[in-house]
Design a protein around this motif. Structure first.
Motif, PDB file in Angstrom:
ATOM      1  N   GLN A 231      -5.223  -6.936  10.347  1.00  0.00           N
ATOM      2  CA  GLN A 231      -4.770  -5.841   9.491  1.00  0.00           C
ATOM      3  C   GLN A 231      -4.753  -4.511  10.229  1.00  0.00           C
ATOM      4  OE1 GLN A 231      -7.372  -6.015   6.118  1.00  0.00           O
ATOM      5  NE2 GLN A 231      -6.243  -7.695   5.156  1.00  0.00           N
ATOM      6  N   GLN A 232      -5.687  -4.339  11.158  1.00  0.00           N
ATOM      7  CA  GLN A 232      -5.762  -3.096  11.926  1.00  0.00           C
ATOM      8  C   GLN A 232      -4.792  -3.090  13.107  1.00  0.00           C
ATOM      9  OE1 GLN A 232      -7.617  -0.397  11.108  1.00  0.00           O
ATOM     10  NE2 GLN A 232      -8.287  -1.493   9.290  1.00  0.00           N
ATOM     11  N   GLY A 233      -4.112  -4.211  13.316  1.00  0.00           N
ATOM     12  CA  GLY A 233      -3.143  -4.293  14.405  1.00  0.00           C
ATOM     13  C   GLY A 233      -3.782  -4.421  15.775  1.00  0.00           C
ATOM     14  N   VAL A 234      -5.006  -4.929  15.821  1.00  0.00           N
ATOM     15  CA  VAL A 234      -5.702  -5.100  17.096  1.00  0.00           C
ATOM     16  C   VAL A 234      -5.195  -6.383  17.748  1.00  0.00           C
ATOM     17  CG1 VAL A 234      -7.939  -5.444  18.215  1.00  0.00           C
ATOM     18  CG2 VAL A 234      -7.741  -3.905  16.241  1.00  0.00           C
ATOM     19  N   CYS A 235      -4.672  -6.235  18.952  1.00  0.00           N
ATOM     20  CA  CYS A 235      -4.158  -7.382  19.702  1.00  0.00           C
ATOM     21  C   CYS A 235      -4.917  -7.476  21.021  1.00  0.00           C
ATOM     22  CB  CYS A 235      -2.667  -7.216  19.990  1.00  0.00           C
ATOM     23  SG  CYS A 235      -1.661  -7.183  18.511  1.00  0.00           S
ATOM     24  N   PHE A 236      -5.156  -8.675  21.432  1.00  0.00           N
ATOM     25  CA  PHE A 236      -5.847  -8.912  22.695  1.00  0.00           C
ATOM     26  C   PHE A 236      -4.879  -9.554  23.669  1.00  0.00           C
ATOM     27  CE2 PHE A 236      -9.140  -8.969  19.426  1.00  0.00           C
ATOM     28  CZ  PHE A 236     -10.045  -8.056  19.945  1.00  0.00           C
ATOM     29  N   GLY A 237      -5.047  -9.238  24.937  1.00  0.00           N
ATOM     30  CA  GLY A 237      -4.158  -9.748  25.966  1.00  0.00           C
ATOM     31  C   GLY A 237      -4.378 -11.204  26.301  1.00  0.00           C
ATOM     32  N   ASN A 238      -5.629 -11.653  26.136  1.00  0.00           N
ATOM     33  CA  ASN A 238      -5.930 -13.053  26.449  1.00  0.00           C
ATOM     34  C   ASN A 238      -7.200 -13.481  25.708  1.00  0.00           C
ATOM     35  OD1 ASN A 238      -8.241 -12.269  28.044  1.00  0.00           O
ATOM     36  ND2 ASN A 238      -6.794 -11.683  29.645  1.00  0.00           N
TER      37      ASN A 238
END
Length: 92
Positions: free
Chosen positions: A60-67
């Protein structure tokens, strides 16, 4: 990160409160003794709900991780909070 922790605590406490109320309404004033395996199953379910709620908040917070390593690192930083939530909300 503190914002995510606060949101997680609030949402888990609301969820647990709601579920306890539902259980009390369903069972009424009488409740059968719970076995050790019932308590373990309830705790495992609570742990899953806490982690699921964390992932919902991140999404919901739009937190994305690269791996996957970044995800594991973040969860590792959050584990003291996650464990505290589980301990505080476990039924005796």
């Amino acid at each position: 990160m503190e914002h995510i922790k606060k949101e997680l605590v609030l949402r888990v406490e609301q969820l647990v409160s709601y579920q306890r109320k539902q259980k009390a309404d369903h069972l009424g004033n009488t409740s059968a003794p719970r076995t050790w395996s019932d308590k373990i199953a309830e705790t495992e379910e609570l742990v899953q709900r806490v982690y699921h709620t964390l992932y919902d908040i991140l999404q919901q917070q739009g937190v994305c991780f690269g791996n996957h390593r970044e995800v594991e690192g973040f969860v590792s930083l959050m584990e003291p909070t996650l464990h505290d939530l589980v301990i505080r909300n476990m039924d005796d």
